[in-house]
Scaffold this motif. Sequence first.
Motif, PDB file in Angstrom:
ATOM      1  N   THR A   1       0.816  -1.055  -0.062  1.00 41.50           N
ATOM      2  CA  THR A   1      -0.004  -0.046  -0.160  1.00 41.50           C
ATOM      3  C   THR A   1       0.827   1.311  -0.060  1.00 41.50           C
ATOM      4  N   ILE A   2       0.903   1.926  -1.049  1.00 36.08           N
ATOM      5  CA  ILE A   2       1.876   2.991  -1.254  1.00 36.08           C
ATOM      6  C   ILE A   2       1.642   4.304  -0.227  1.00 36.08           C
ATOM      7  N   SER A   3       0.192   4.282   0.041  1.00 34.60           N
ATOM      8  CA  SER A   3      -0.057   5.221   1.021  1.00 34.60           C
ATOM      9  C   SER A   3       0.641   5.294   2.419  1.00 34.60           C
ATOM     10  N   GLU A   4       0.840   3.900   2.607  1.00 40.62           N
ATOM     11  CA  GLU A   4       1.627   3.531   4.184  1.00 40.62           C
ATOM     12  C   GLU A   4       3.051   3.835   4.203  1.00 40.62           C
ATOM     13  N   LEU A   5       3.649   4.039   2.896  1.00 36.27           N
ATOM     14  CA  LEU A   5       4.958   4.516   2.912  1.00 36.27           C
ATOM     15  C   LEU A   5       5.316   6.001   3.267  1.00 36.27           C
ATOM     16  N   SER A   6       6.414   6.191   3.948  1.00 36.16           N
ATOM     17  CA  SER A   6       6.672   7.532   4.253  1.00 36.16           C
ATOM     18  C   SER A   6       8.216   7.734   3.616  1.00 36.16           C
ATOM     19  N   TRP A   7       8.717   9.111   3.849  1.00 31.84           N
ATOM     20  CA  TRP A   7       9.942   9.589   3.108  1.00 31.84           C
ATOM     21  C   TRP A   7      10.988   8.691   4.104  1.00 31.84           C
ATOM     22  N   LYS A   8      10.833   7.960   5.155  1.00 29.28           N
ATOM     23  CA  LYS A   8      11.823   7.459   5.870  1.00 29.28           C
ATOM     24  C   LYS A   8      12.032   6.034   5.375  1.00 29.28           C
ATOM     25  N   ASP A   9      11.088   5.485   4.532  1.00 28.03           N
ATOM     26  CA  ASP A   9      11.299   4.042   4.032  1.00 28.03           C
ATOM     27  C   ASP A   9      12.201   4.250   2.737  1.00 28.03           C
TER      28      ASP A   9
END
Length: 547
Positions: free
Chosen positions: A133-141
């Motif tokens: 789920t792309i929306s669960e990714l953040s800049w920290k990933d």
Amino acid sequence: MSTDLYTKIYNFLVNAEEKHITAGSVIYQGIEENPQISQIELRTIIERAVSFANNNNNRGSSRYTTLLEIFPEFEISYKTVCSLRDIGAVKTREEDTITPDKIRKNIIELKGKLKKNTTSLYQHLYSDINNITISELSWKDPLASQVISDDSRLVQQLPGHLRHTFMKPVRQMVPTALPLIVQRKCDEFVSTFIENRVFDLPQKLLHDGMWKETDIELSYTAKRILDTLSDSWNNPVFGSEFVESLNEGTYVTNVIVPAVRATLKDLPLGKSTFITSSERQSSASANRRGVGRSGKRPDVMFVMKHGGKYYELLYIECSRLFCTTKKEIDDGVKLWRECNDGLYWTRKSCKPDKDEFGIVGIQVAGNKLLLNVLIRDMSDIHHYYHLYETDIPVQQSNPSIVSEFVKSLLILRNIMIVNMTLLYNASLPRSARHIEDSTTIKSPLNRIIILEAENTKVKATLTITRSNARSKIDLLEQRIIILETEITNLKKENAEIPELRKKFAEVEAENAKVKAESLREVKTRERIEKTMLELDGCLYHKSLSMK
């Protein structure tokens, strides 16, 4: 809501000293952790943390009230902290972040790259990324920036043979074992290591213009110093191309600290002395400032432990290799103040010989080294001396400059040896009455900080007062509008009253006239009825007589 951020703020509210809890300090906790957090989200987290933290406080207590005072000051404090962050006055963990749209674009591009490779590994990775789920990714990933990390779930869940393929570069980069000769060297080092044990210093030495070590011993120290110069001379970062952009940390770490370590190596007392180069807080400065206050942080210190106390015998303040006049002046002031604090700190615990023992200060201003010392004379007056000045041969230089540089550091070592014997053999203070406090005047910066904090508080109070006043004014204005409407209506009604009275008089007059006419009609009708009754009576009697 970020659980980690909530926990951090909650712990701060519960554990920090009450005097350190302000709207600004709490907001800083949030912005430091997540510079991209919105004002609304941060306020929500703080409100929740305050609510739960106050469950531990008695209602009406000082700490309870302090936590509640965060909210009226939130708006102005948030702007203040953000402004200080933007101008670089406070540091945060800010990184260049990427937007959700950029993350989505990166994942699409990564999937395109994986799809082009038909190997089992890449097709398996492509399939697994499709399920993310792309929306669960953040800049920290890492994956959000098209980086597949070996400790990611994506790789950890690969079938064994595919993960083995993915990890192939690791096996190629990391040799399986050390050569036997290297392993034997390590074993030999451990088995033959001899700890630098504490041993007695020689009898008390005095400064008499003579070297305290033999020529051979001095030559060994000089050789160590020259070895450090060899490293910097072969380092292109200290060339003219980078001199103006070179930061202070690189200069200190690669030139100054190695030279000082080489100079002070193998001094008496072994592990009871050490050099700190991580801007360690000065105990002497902290003691002068008082309980709960932070001390100055010299770039480098040489510390000696004796009788359970740490004595700061040397302070070093450094600039960049390209030094401004202001920086040189400011560091010069900072250095003598540190030396003054250091001497008072020393004399709180022992009484080394006056006119002999001193605290050494080295100022590195660009490529200049200035050796200074602060001593106390027999009249208890402090003297600050500029002992020696030389150029630092950062790049290849002529022999005279190199020898002067080595001489300055050997002088430093010579002074340290004498001062250590003086301190080691010093008498103890006979009474607490003779313990002195530092005469160093508090820096105006402290006053500035206090005034700025007070100014912020006054502004916050003024904002609240203005807000309350604005609310009262709004209510009064609404009341005025209502009253003005009522007055207008009353005026209209009052204007209509004379007309109504005239109409009423006319109606009354007409009514009286109608009543009079009605009365006449009633009387006429009564007369007619009476006449008719009389006629009826006459007719009745007449009919009787006819019978």
